[in-house]
Design a protein around this motif. Sequence first.
Motif, mmCIF file in Angstrom:
data_model
loop_
_atom_site.group_PDB
_atom_site.id
_atom_site.type_symbol
_atom_site.label_atom_id
_atom_site.label_comp_id
_atom_site.label_asym_id
_atom_site.label_seq_id
_atom_site.Cartn_x
_atom_site.Cartn_y
_atom_site.Cartn_z
ATOM 1 N N THR A 1 -17.207 12.992 104.526
ATOM 2 C CA THR A 1 -17.866 13.637 105.662
ATOM 3 C C THR A 1 -18.469 12.574 106.582
ATOM 4 N N ALA A 2 -18.770 12.999 107.822
ATOM 5 C CA ALA A 2 -19.377 12.085 108.798
ATOM 6 C C ALA A 2 -20.426 12.836 109.598
ATOM 7 N N MET A 3 -21.444 12.100 110.026
ATOM 8 C CA MET A 3 -22.491 12.677 110.875
ATOM 9 C C MET A 3 -22.772 11.687 111.996
ATOM 10 N N MET A 4 -22.545 12.109 113.244
ATOM 11 C CA MET A 4 -22.694 11.202 114.396
ATOM 12 C C MET A 4 -23.845 11.667 115.282
ATOM 13 N N PRO B 1 -26.450 10.403 118.852
ATOM 14 C CA PRO B 1 -26.317 9.592 120.074
ATOM 15 C C PRO B 1 -27.114 8.291 120.095
ATOM 16 N N THR B 2 -28.158 8.170 119.261
ATOM 17 C CA THR B 2 -28.976 6.953 119.274
ATOM 18 C C THR B 2 -29.176 6.421 117.861
ATOM 19 N N GLU B 3 -29.477 5.118 117.767
ATOM 20 C CA GLU B 3 -29.722 4.515 116.459
ATOM 21 C C GLU B 3 -30.949 5.129 115.799
ATOM 22 N N ILE B 4 -31.982 5.419 116.623
ATOM 23 C CA ILE B 4 -33.212 6.006 116.070
ATOM 24 C C ILE B 4 -32.911 7.345 115.403
ATOM 25 N N LEU B 5 -32.121 8.194 116.071
ATOM 26 C CA LEU B 5 -31.812 9.506 115.523
ATOM 27 C C LEU B 5 -30.890 9.395 114.315
ATOM 28 N N ALA B 6 -29.918 8.485 114.375
ATOM 29 C CA ALA B 6 -29.016 8.283 113.232
ATOM 30 C C ALA B 6 -29.801 7.842 112.003
ATOM 31 N N HIS C 1 -31.735 10.825 110.557
ATOM 32 C CA HIS C 1 -30.864 11.702 109.760
ATOM 33 C C HIS C 1 -30.564 11.070 108.406
ATOM 34 N N TYR C 2 -30.295 9.775 108.416
ATOM 35 C CA TYR C 2 -29.987 9.059 107.171
ATOM 36 C C TYR C 2 -31.158 9.162 106.189
ATOM 37 N N LYS C 3 -32.377 8.949 106.716
ATOM 38 C CA LYS C 3 -33.567 9.029 105.866
ATOM 39 C C LYS C 3 -33.830 10.458 105.392
ATOM 40 N N SER C 4 -33.612 11.450 106.290
ATOM 41 C CA SER C 4 -33.824 12.853 105.917
ATOM 42 C C SER C 4 -32.901 13.270 104.783
#
Length: 600
Positions: A332-335, A337-342, A345-348
């Motif tokens: 799976t992938a999750m994209m 728009p910004t590094e901060i948001l990515a 999501h990674y931490k969440s």
Amino acid sequence: MILQFDSRVQYIKGVGPRRADQLARLGIATAGDLLFHFPIRYEDRRNVKNIANLASGEVQTVSGVIESAREIRRGRRRMFEAVIKDESGKMRVIWFSVKGDYLSKKYRAGKKVIATGKVGYNAHAKSFDMAHPDIEVIGGKDDKDALEEGRDDKEGGGILPVYNLTEGVTQKTMRKIVGNILASDINIPEIIPQSVLQNQKLMPRNDAVRQIHFPDDKASVSELEDFSAPAHRRMIFEEFFIIECAMAIVRSRNTDRAKGVQVEIDGETARGIIAKLPFELTPDQINSLKEIVSDLKSEHPMNRLLQGEVGCGKTVVAGVALSLAARGGYQTAMMAPTEILAEQHYKSIDKMKDALGLRTALLTSGIKEKEEIKEKLKNGEIDLLVGTHAVIQEDVEFKNLGLAVIDEQHRFGVRQRAQLVSKGALPNTLIMTATPIPRTLAMTLYGDLDISTIKTMPKGRGEVETKVIKPNEMQKAHLMIHREIKKGRQAFIIYPLVEESEKMELKAATDMFEYHSKKIFPDLRVALMHGRMKGDEKAAVMHAFTKGDVDILISTTVIEVGIDQPNATVMMVEHSERFGLAQLHQLRGRIGRGSEKSYC
């Protein structure tokens, strides 16, 4: 020549090659482009007031002559002041934070002007004033633009259109050019069938365009301003009509849907994942998840929009879906728009790792282990790749991509969305957005998507109260910020610009940082963040804010998405008219993330 709808703009009376180049900056190339460059608002000059009869606190219009004009300095700050005089009295107009000599050249003593703006009363000087008014010079043989265009400068009262402009083109110039086109009896072709016009009680296109640019004197300004006038209603209907026709064509071509990735999911597995989550899902989250699971089990690829307020729990729903796809044997992938948001999501998802059981990796431009991550992804050793545009680079290969999640889809283009989907053999796609889209509008704009909506917020979320603060009430906002910070909370203050611009009379983050830190909140810890700062500088500021070492963060929209600070309970957005609805919605979403009541 006879003017046609597609005639090049330079052949219109009053334009020429130089003006055509200026209009090109607005995307205007033809007469039709100009006619569909509609006014953004209107000025009602049917009631020009004598200066002596002005009322404080209201937006009003005066006509007079500039008696004097000068630049004023207050420390390092430059301001510009002019005095307008009519037969009844005088009024001061002032611009703060001036750069260059644009104002001093345009507004010289002796110029006849019409000024529109909010009227204030200066008790010390015992006179009326206007700050940052809309002013038009309406006479003077030395007006270069007037001589070039050969206009007669007899513009008087009535309802006047106000356009979005570019440097070198004035409101008066734009009105003159548009008026010249309409005076040429140009044919504005009708595109809506007559039967539809009659059924919807819509005026003809030709009449609507003319009324939008130059409303008659009987028109209601309130209807014009909120775009509910008959002419605006007709053109708004036209936009939706065209979109619906386009979507009908798309749907007719997709009647034979292709087969894609089909994920085997049993209810016991899904219930087991949900039971292990560190919080209880809301009914809306559960319903959305059921719809997604049904799509994943289908032989046709999922193409679904998941919409809901900032903080409603879309990421949790996506996380469960990603886990189910991974347990079904797919990557799976999750994209984002910004590094901060990515990173958020990674931490969440990492916080839910006991429930989701995913082997995750983060891929952004700042990650050093890019080659190692790409190799593991290619070999199938990563279940979920979270990242920015880096995810769609050519050398990023999945072994078997089964589900692609795209967050804040309005920040990505159609091509970028397609590039991610092309990484697999027709994988399932879940698009997430917090931009407020009423269901009917969503059906119109995303006719090729199924829709799931999360309306309720998770338990424990604080209410967000939204207010409009007038300029003369700014002290109230400052007191509210001070009060919340003394309770141990934090605040955001947002500006549209990084630095001041002589073309736009707007407050800017860098200057207002000095103002707030030294004048308004000298006892508090104030920090600055904007998009021109280096990545490590922004990271350091955000780290300090997250730790609680900063009370007030002054910023541009660089904090629009991805900032999750539950302790922040106040946000003040200055020049809110410069932001779009989606931006304001996202900005407000940075507060109310904890249990305390918040204020925007």
